[in-house]
Scaffold this motif. Sequence first.
Motif, PDB file in Angstrom:
ATOM      1  N   ARG A 139     -26.559 -74.184 -69.193  1.00  0.00           N
ATOM      2  CA  ARG A 139     -26.705 -73.239 -70.312  1.00  0.00           C
ATOM      3  C   ARG A 139     -28.094 -72.607 -70.307  1.00  0.00           C
ATOM      4  NH1 ARG A 139     -24.639 -77.780 -73.134  1.00  0.00           N
ATOM      5  NH2 ARG A 139     -26.651 -77.988 -74.195  1.00  0.00           N
ATOM      6  N   GLN A 140     -29.104 -73.423 -70.086  1.00  0.00           N
ATOM      7  CA  GLN A 140     -30.465 -72.893 -70.070  1.00  0.00           C
ATOM      8  C   GLN A 140     -30.675 -71.944 -68.899  1.00  0.00           C
ATOM      9  OE1 GLN A 140     -32.539 -76.619 -70.062  1.00  0.00           O
ATOM     10  NE2 GLN A 140     -32.167 -77.008 -72.239  1.00  0.00           N
ATOM     11  N   GLY A 141     -30.004 -72.236 -67.756  1.00  0.00           N
ATOM     12  CA  GLY A 141     -30.091 -71.333 -66.610  1.00  0.00           C
ATOM     13  C   GLY A 141     -29.510 -69.965 -66.921  1.00  0.00           C
ATOM     14  N   LEU A 142     -28.414 -69.936 -67.686  1.00  0.00           N
ATOM     15  CA  LEU A 142     -27.837 -68.648 -68.100  1.00  0.00           C
ATOM     16  C   LEU A 142     -28.811 -67.891 -68.997  1.00  0.00           C
ATOM     17  CD1 LEU A 142     -24.144 -69.696 -68.907  1.00  0.00           C
ATOM     18  CD2 LEU A 142     -25.008 -68.655 -66.812  1.00  0.00           C
ATOM     19  N   SER A 143     -29.396 -68.605 -69.957  1.00  0.00           N
ATOM     20  CA  SER A 143     -30.328 -67.951 -70.882  1.00  0.00           C
ATOM     21  C   SER A 143     -31.569 -67.453 -70.156  1.00  0.00           C
ATOM     22  CB  SER A 143     -30.722 -68.920 -71.998  1.00  0.00           C
ATOM     23  OG  SER A 143     -29.601 -69.271 -72.794  1.00  0.00           O
ATOM     24  N   GLU A 144     -32.076 -68.231 -69.199  1.00  0.00           N
ATOM     25  CA  GLU A 144     -33.267 -67.821 -68.452  1.00  0.00           C
ATOM     26  C   GLU A 144     -33.031 -66.541 -67.669  1.00  0.00           C
ATOM     27  OE1 GLU A 144     -33.995 -71.282 -66.128  1.00  0.00           O
ATOM     28  OE2 GLU A 144     -34.808 -72.431 -67.816  1.00  0.00           O
TER      29      GLU A 144
ATOM     30  N   GLY B 182     -31.368 -64.119 -68.852  1.00  0.00           N
ATOM     31  CA  GLY B 182     -31.176 -63.061 -69.833  1.00  0.00           C
ATOM     32  C   GLY B 182     -29.717 -62.739 -70.109  1.00  0.00           C
ATOM     33  N   LEU B 183     -28.814 -63.697 -69.853  1.00  0.00           N
ATOM     34  CA  LEU B 183     -27.390 -63.458 -70.022  1.00  0.00           C
ATOM     35  C   LEU B 183     -26.903 -63.937 -71.379  1.00  0.00           C
ATOM     36  CD1 LEU B 183     -26.209 -64.720 -66.510  1.00  0.00           C
ATOM     37  CD2 LEU B 183     -26.632 -62.358 -67.213  1.00  0.00           C
ATOM     38  N   THR B 184     -25.891 -63.253 -71.923  1.00  0.00           N
ATOM     39  CA  THR B 184     -25.161 -63.803 -73.065  1.00  0.00           C
ATOM     40  C   THR B 184     -24.039 -64.660 -72.508  1.00  0.00           C
ATOM     41  OG1 THR B 184     -23.766 -61.832 -73.153  1.00  0.00           O
ATOM     42  CG2 THR B 184     -25.682 -61.893 -74.602  1.00  0.00           C
ATOM     43  N   TRP B 185     -23.642 -65.692 -73.244  1.00  0.00           N
ATOM     44  CA  TRP B 185     -22.667 -66.637 -72.716  1.00  0.00           C
ATOM     45  C   TRP B 185     -21.881 -67.306 -73.833  1.00  0.00           C
ATOM     46  CZ3 TRP B 185     -24.113 -71.255 -74.842  1.00  0.00           C
ATOM     47  CH2 TRP B 185     -25.471 -71.475 -75.095  1.00  0.00           C
ATOM     48  N   ALA B 186     -20.714 -67.824 -73.464  1.00  0.00           N
ATOM     49  CA  ALA B 186     -19.886 -68.640 -74.349  1.00  0.00           C
ATOM     50  C   ALA B 186     -19.238 -69.692 -73.457  1.00  0.00           C
ATOM     51  CB  ALA B 186     -18.821 -67.800 -75.049  1.00  0.00           C
ATOM     52  N   VAL B 187     -19.516 -70.966 -73.739  1.00  0.00           N
ATOM     53  CA  VAL B 187     -19.080 -72.038 -72.850  1.00  0.00           C
ATOM     54  C   VAL B 187     -18.465 -73.179 -73.651  1.00  0.00           C
ATOM     55  CG1 VAL B 187     -20.825 -71.462 -71.110  1.00  0.00           C
ATOM     56  CG2 VAL B 187     -21.358 -73.159 -72.881  1.00  0.00           C
ATOM     57  N   GLY B 188     -17.535 -73.876 -73.040  1.00  0.00           N
ATOM     58  CA  GLY B 188     -16.963 -75.057 -73.670  1.00  0.00           C
ATOM     59  C   GLY B 188     -17.944 -76.215 -73.645  1.00  0.00           C
TER      60      GLY B 188
ATOM     61  N   LYS C 264     -10.823 -77.866 -79.603  1.00  0.00           N
ATOM     62  CA  LYS C 264     -11.790 -77.572 -78.550  1.00  0.00           C
ATOM     63  C   LYS C 264     -13.067 -77.040 -79.189  1.00  0.00           C
ATOM     64  CE  LYS C 264      -9.302 -78.301 -74.754  1.00  0.00           C
ATOM     65  NZ  LYS C 264      -9.718 -79.192 -73.643  1.00  0.00           N
ATOM     66  N   TYR C 265     -14.188 -77.221 -78.473  1.00  0.00           N
ATOM     67  CA  TYR C 265     -15.486 -76.853 -79.039  1.00  0.00           C
ATOM     68  C   TYR C 265     -16.277 -76.019 -78.024  1.00  0.00           C
ATOM     69  CZ  TYR C 265     -14.071 -80.359 -82.366  1.00  0.00           C
ATOM     70  OH  TYR C 265     -13.349 -81.055 -83.292  1.00  0.00           O
ATOM     71  N   TYR C 266     -17.099 -75.100 -78.565  1.00  0.00           N
ATOM     72  CA  TYR C 266     -17.817 -74.155 -77.724  1.00  0.00           C
ATOM     73  C   TYR C 266     -19.208 -73.899 -78.293  1.00  0.00           C
ATOM     74  CZ  TYR C 266     -12.878 -73.166 -76.740  1.00  0.00           C
ATOM     75  OH  TYR C 266     -11.538 -73.287 -76.453  1.00  0.00           O
ATOM     76  N   LEU C 267     -20.107 -73.486 -77.419  1.00  0.00           N
ATOM     77  CA  LEU C 267     -21.404 -72.949 -77.816  1.00  0.00           C
ATOM     78  C   LEU C 267     -21.506 -71.528 -77.281  1.00  0.00           C
ATOM     79  CD1 LEU C 267     -23.844 -75.925 -77.029  1.00  0.00           C
ATOM     80  CD2 LEU C 267     -23.035 -75.200 -79.291  1.00  0.00           C
ATOM     81  N   SER C 268     -22.188 -70.668 -78.029  1.00  0.00           N
ATOM     82  CA  SER C 268     -22.377 -69.291 -77.578  1.00  0.00           C
ATOM     83  C   SER C 268     -23.687 -68.749 -78.125  1.00  0.00           C
ATOM     84  CB  SER C 268     -21.225 -68.395 -78.052  1.00  0.00           C
ATOM     85  OG  SER C 268     -21.484 -67.047 -77.700  1.00  0.00           O
ATOM     86  N   ASN C 269     -24.371 -67.971 -77.292  1.00  0.00           N
ATOM     87  CA  ASN C 269     -25.594 -67.307 -77.758  1.00  0.00           C
ATOM     88  C   ASN C 269     -25.347 -65.843 -78.121  1.00  0.00           C
ATOM     89  OD1 ASN C 269     -25.331 -66.161 -75.221  1.00  0.00           O
ATOM     90  ND2 ASN C 269     -27.507 -66.348 -74.687  1.00  0.00           N
TER      91      ASN C 269
END
Length: 423
Positions: free
Chosen positions: A209-214, A216-222, A318-323
């Motif tokens: 997740r931190q690699g995606l944020s680094e 500069g990407l938006t993301w939604a992951v389980g 199911k559970y997810y996090l998203s920025n």
Amino acid sequence: MAGVGGIGGDLDRWLEPFLAALGHRKRRLWAPLYLRGLLGPSERKSLQPMAASLGLSGHDQLQHFIASPAWDDAPLWRVLAEQANRLVGGPEAVLVIDDTALPKKGTLSVGVARQYCGQLGKQANCQALVSLTLAGREVPVPVGLRLFLPAEWTRDAGRCAAAGVPDAAVVARSKGEIALAELDRLIAAGVRFGPTLADAGYGASAAFRQGLSERGLTWAVGIPRNQKVYDVDVQLIPPAGRKRRPAPDQEPREAGAVLADLPWRKVTWRHGTKGPLTARFVAMRVRVGDGATWANNRHLPGDEVWLVGEWRSSGERKYYLSNLPPRTSLQALAAAIKARWVCEQGHQQLKQELGLSHFEGRSWTGLHRHALMTCMAFAYLQHRRLAGQRPARSGKNPDLHSGTATIAEPAGRTSRHHGAALR
């Protein structure tokens, strides 16, 4: 051979940038033939049936083309990324990270091991490929397939050498690390997309997740239900006495417990062929517990993100996090999360119609090059579909009259909220 598969000069024109990247005269000859074999009417897309369907006297030269380590196929992967971007890329596209398994017998095929096989739904002998799929307007185009090497392979240099694994690849890497490296390749190729989506197999990793944020990407992951999160108003108390780190003023809680008693709302995220697709959702802003360790393996609060719960009609949660931004609606969050379905369609068609799972070679080079050619065949069919040249389907099999594999229609019209989720 121009007429094989009923595709004629259209395939030749589409292949021009790929052939320009190949350069070598013989490879410029065999690449189109291999692609026609994958697109042709043969039920089995291994070398001998393809050679027979192409009218060749044998399969040796196809074998040499697909398995020879004497040439670099990286330029073809780049052209594929550029063509996929032209077809479906843009700010409202999504990039789906997943993995797909190829069941195998024996122990000699590169990367084969007993591991979870999604196709069979259990632990089985298989190869696992990390996949990246670019999708826009519910049209998927696979742009990356990279083999995951289990520990029993990376610990055995002799076994890797026998399978032709490059020295640089004989290193223990998680699927998330492989996915991030492939992401960098696509970004360097200029591929444009909105959110990056992944299931809990990837989203459970804070480093992923931190690699995606680094980047500069938006993301939604389980994530798993026991992922620790903090309330969004958590504060850090400065260290005192012997304490070396600040401590949060509250204990982290599991995601499932945080959302359990909140009101869940019915959301329709898309209209499929059998009607609206709905489930109950709930979302709240949290600070995810993935910062530095402060005590008893507990982690300090990290970035503020969305914590989303999905309660399916089967009763499963199911559970997810998203920025995605704080003002994103629940319906838009649901639409973004559920856009991941499209990669499953792509995997199924790569395996069944274009022969991804039919490769019988054992080498690293052969597997990856066969995977590349199946992705190119898939992209070509999507090019025809988007250009309105799709051949008529005949049942669930490739159209036997045209001799070409086909790509299924999307499951239904896009939800009117889909664009909002991807902006």
